[in-house]
Write a protein that holds these residues in place. Structure first.
Motif, PDB file in Angstrom:
ATOM      1  N   ARG A   1       0.343  -1.431   0.226  1.00  0.00           N
ATOM      2  CA  ARG A   1       0.459   0.000  -0.002  1.00  0.00           C
ATOM      3  C   ARG A   1       0.832   0.701   0.046  1.00  0.00           C
ATOM      4  O   ARG A   1       0.407   1.998   0.276  1.00  0.00           O
ATOM      5  N   GLY A   2       2.144   1.392   0.039  1.00  0.00           N
ATOM      6  CA  GLY A   2       2.600   1.714   0.220  1.00  0.00           C
ATOM      7  C   GLY A   2       3.514   3.050   0.822  1.00  0.00           C
ATOM      8  O   GLY A   2       3.760   4.502   1.507  1.00  0.00           O
ATOM      9  N   GLU A   3       3.440   2.323   2.562  1.00  0.00           N
ATOM     10  CA  GLU A   3       3.190   2.607   3.780  1.00  0.00           C
ATOM     11  C   GLU A   3       4.287   2.267   4.810  1.00  0.00           C
ATOM     12  O   GLU A   3       4.180   2.323   5.761  1.00  0.00           O
ATOM     13  N   ASN A   4       4.937   1.059   3.642  1.00  0.00           N
ATOM     14  CA  ASN A   4       6.235   0.915   4.917  1.00  0.00           C
ATOM     15  C   ASN A   4       6.967   1.954   4.781  1.00  0.00           C
ATOM     16  O   ASN A   4       7.652   1.758   4.086  1.00  0.00           O
ATOM     17  N   PRO A   5       7.541   2.431   5.970  1.00  0.00           N
ATOM     18  CA  PRO A   5       8.751   3.181   5.881  1.00  0.00           C
ATOM     19  C   PRO A   5      10.017   2.826   5.926  1.00  0.00           C
ATOM     20  O   PRO A   5      11.314   3.844   5.655  1.00  0.00           O
ATOM     21  N   THR A   6      10.108   1.466   5.767  1.00  0.00           N
ATOM     22  CA  THR A   6      11.776   1.040   5.397  1.00  0.00           C
ATOM     23  C   THR A   6      12.259   1.039   4.275  1.00  0.00           C
ATOM     24  O   THR A   6      12.477   0.833   3.582  1.00  0.00           O
ATOM     25  N   VAL A   7      10.924   0.523   3.185  1.00  0.00           N
ATOM     26  CA  VAL A   7      11.138   0.627   1.964  1.00  0.00           C
ATOM     27  C   VAL A   7      12.320   0.656   1.435  1.00  0.00           C
ATOM     28  O   VAL A   7      11.539   2.558   0.837  1.00  0.00           O
ATOM     29  N   LEU A   8      12.462   0.912   0.244  1.00  0.00           N
ATOM     30  CA  LEU A   8      14.096   2.083  -0.812  1.00  0.00           C
ATOM     31  C   LEU A   8      13.376   1.294  -1.733  1.00  0.00           C
ATOM     32  O   LEU A   8      13.506   2.480  -2.327  1.00  0.00           O
ATOM     33  N   ARG A   9      12.790   0.776  -3.038  1.00  0.00           N
ATOM     34  CA  ARG A   9      12.734   0.125  -3.423  1.00  0.00           C
ATOM     35  C   ARG A   9      11.494  -1.100  -4.325  1.00  0.00           C
ATOM     36  O   ARG A   9      11.066  -2.012  -3.348  1.00  0.00           O
ATOM     37  N   ARG A  10      10.974  -0.964  -5.382  1.00  0.00           N
ATOM     38  CA  ARG A  10      10.108  -2.391  -5.227  1.00  0.00           C
ATOM     39  C   ARG A  10      10.906  -2.724  -6.530  1.00  0.00           C
ATOM     40  O   ARG A  10      11.270  -2.085  -6.950  1.00  0.00           O
ATOM     41  N   LEU A  11      11.379  -4.251  -6.134  1.00  0.00           N
ATOM     42  CA  LEU A  11      11.459  -5.342  -6.859  1.00  0.00           C
ATOM     43  C   LEU A  11      10.722  -5.903  -7.908  1.00  0.00           C
ATOM     44  O   LEU A  11       9.654  -5.230  -7.186  1.00  0.00           O
TER      45      LEU A  11
ATOM     46  N   PHE B   1      13.369 -14.123  -7.129  1.00  0.00           N
ATOM     47  CA  PHE B   1      13.980 -13.547  -5.305  1.00  0.00           C
ATOM     48  C   PHE B   1      14.661 -14.013  -5.341  1.00  0.00           C
ATOM     49  O   PHE B   1      15.441 -12.644  -4.540  1.00  0.00           O
ATOM     50  N   LEU B   2      15.744 -15.196  -6.245  1.00  0.00           N
ATOM     51  CA  LEU B   2      16.799 -15.011  -5.840  1.00  0.00           C
ATOM     52  C   LEU B   2      17.940 -13.831  -6.644  1.00  0.00           C
ATOM     53  O   LEU B   2      18.832 -13.240  -5.588  1.00  0.00           O
ATOM     54  N   SER B   3      16.823 -13.735  -7.817  1.00  0.00           N
ATOM     55  CA  SER B   3      17.825 -12.428  -8.510  1.00  0.00           C
ATOM     56  C   SER B   3      17.547 -11.297  -8.073  1.00  0.00           C
ATOM     57  O   SER B   3      18.854 -10.509  -7.727  1.00  0.00           O
ATOM     58  N   ASP B   4      16.836 -11.164  -7.558  1.00  0.00           N
ATOM     59  CA  ASP B   4      16.593  -9.498  -6.816  1.00  0.00           C
ATOM     60  C   ASP B   4      17.589  -9.087  -5.322  1.00  0.00           C
ATOM     61  O   ASP B   4      18.498  -8.826  -5.004  1.00  0.00           O
ATOM     62  N   MET B   5      17.290 -11.147  -4.914  1.00  0.00           N
ATOM     63  CA  MET B   5      18.787 -10.712  -3.358  1.00  0.00           C
ATOM     64  C   MET B   5      19.193 -10.140  -3.634  1.00  0.00           C
ATOM     65  O   MET B   5      20.734  -9.683  -2.848  1.00  0.00           O
ATOM     66  N   ASP B   6      20.407 -10.938  -4.863  1.00  0.00           N
ATOM     67  CA  ASP B   6      21.447 -11.428  -5.784  1.00  0.00           C
ATOM     68  C   ASP B   6      21.647  -9.245  -6.002  1.00  0.00           C
ATOM     69  O   ASP B   6      22.895  -8.751  -5.562  1.00  0.00           O
ATOM     70  N   GLN B   7      20.664  -9.092  -6.230  1.00  0.00           N
ATOM     71  CA  GLN B   7      20.718  -7.022  -6.901  1.00  0.00           C
ATOM     72  C   GLN B   7      21.344  -6.507  -5.820  1.00  0.00           C
ATOM     73  O   GLN B   7      21.927  -5.555  -5.812  1.00  0.00           O
ATOM     74  N   LEU B   8      20.789  -7.058  -4.659  1.00  0.00           N
ATOM     75  CA  LEU B   8      20.396  -6.039  -3.433  1.00  0.00           C
ATOM     76  C   LEU B   8      21.520  -6.354  -3.166  1.00  0.00           C
ATOM     77  O   LEU B   8      22.384  -5.256  -2.396  1.00  0.00           O
ATOM     78  N   ARG B   9      22.565  -7.275  -2.736  1.00  0.00           N
ATOM     79  CA  ARG B   9      23.460  -7.426  -2.177  1.00  0.00           C
ATOM     80  C   ARG B   9      24.553  -6.790  -2.770  1.00  0.00           C
ATOM     81  O   ARG B   9      25.586  -6.412  -2.156  1.00  0.00           O
ATOM     82  N   ARG B  10      24.247  -6.751  -4.010  1.00  0.00           N
ATOM     83  CA  ARG B  10      25.523  -6.341  -5.262  1.00  0.00           C
ATOM     84  C   ARG B  10      25.157  -4.751  -4.614  1.00  0.00           C
ATOM     85  O   ARG B  10      26.434  -4.477  -4.452  1.00  0.00           O
TER      86      ARG B  10
ATOM     87  N   ALA C   1      19.728 -10.300   4.571  1.00  0.00           N
ATOM     88  CA  ALA C   1      19.081 -11.067   5.031  1.00  0.00           C
ATOM     89  C   ALA C   1      18.502 -12.141   3.779  1.00  0.00           C
ATOM     90  O   ALA C   1      17.668 -11.630   2.487  1.00  0.00           O
ATOM     91  N   ILE C   2      18.195 -13.487   3.862  1.00  0.00           N
ATOM     92  CA  ILE C   2      18.687 -14.384   2.578  1.00  0.00           C
ATOM     93  C   ILE C   2      16.869 -15.042   3.133  1.00  0.00           C
ATOM     94  O   ILE C   2      17.883 -15.584   3.283  1.00  0.00           O
ATOM     95  N   ARG C   3      15.732 -14.173   2.598  1.00  0.00           N
ATOM     96  CA  ARG C   3      14.821 -15.228   3.517  1.00  0.00           C
ATOM     97  C   ARG C   3      13.446 -14.531   3.273  1.00  0.00           C
ATOM     98  O   ARG C   3      14.115 -12.820   3.057  1.00  0.00           O
ATOM     99  N   PRO C   4      13.143 -14.614   2.785  1.00  0.00           N
ATOM    100  CA  PRO C   4      11.565 -14.254   2.718  1.00  0.00           C
ATOM    101  C   PRO C   4      10.639 -13.478   4.076  1.00  0.00           C
ATOM    102  O   PRO C   4      11.326 -14.040   5.292  1.00  0.00           O
ATOM    103  N   PHE C   5      10.717 -12.952   4.358  1.00  0.00           N
ATOM    104  CA  PHE C   5      10.005 -11.960   5.731  1.00  0.00           C
ATOM    105  C   PHE C   5       8.409 -11.862   6.095  1.00  0.00           C
ATOM    106  O   PHE C   5       7.545 -11.752   4.860  1.00  0.00           O
ATOM    107  N   PRO C   6       8.467 -12.539   6.917  1.00  0.00           N
ATOM    108  CA  PRO C   6       8.698 -12.608   7.968  1.00  0.00           C
ATOM    109  C   PRO C   6       9.783 -14.008   8.234  1.00  0.00           C
ATOM    110  O   PRO C   6       8.470 -14.902   7.568  1.00  0.00           O
TER     111      PRO C   6
END
Length: 99
Positions: free
Chosen positions: A15-25, A65-74, A92-97
């Motif tokens: 919904r665009g209400e999470n203040p910790t979100v940096l970017r949509r992947l 998801f794993l590709s996005d995780m690699d992009q975020l890690r890099r 963190a390499i896991r879905p949340f929660p």
């Protein structure tokens, strides 16, 4: 938003209400960790609220998801920490929660 966004991290991200979100992947949301034990600590929130573990995702979504995780890690591993002369970012390499 009423209430605490921590109670519904993925729903508030959608919904665009999470203040910790940096970017949509492609498969979810890159988000900064609530607590910064190490500078740059980040997580990838899968964009499906009912998913509790990586194996719950269909294969195509899991690979995305794993590709996005690699992009975020890099991104964090190379850019933010290079300025400090050391690599301290953690992803963190896991879905949340996590279960």
């Amino acid at each position: 938003m009423t209430g605490d966004w921590r109670m519904d991290r993925i729903g508030t991200a959608l919904r665009g209400e999470n203040p910790t979100v940096l970017r949509r992947l492609t498969s979810g949301f890159a988000a900064i960790g609530d607590v910064q034990f190490l500078p740059g600590y980040s997580v990838l929130l899968v964009d499906e609220p009912d998913v509790q573990r990586l194996s719950d995702l269909p294969k195509a979504k899991r690979l995305s998801f794993l590709s996005d995780m690699d992009q975020l890690r890099r991104a964090f591993g190379h850019e933010s920490c290079r300025k400090r002369g050391r690599r301290v970012a953690r992803t963190a390499i896991r879905p949340f929660p996590a279960p």
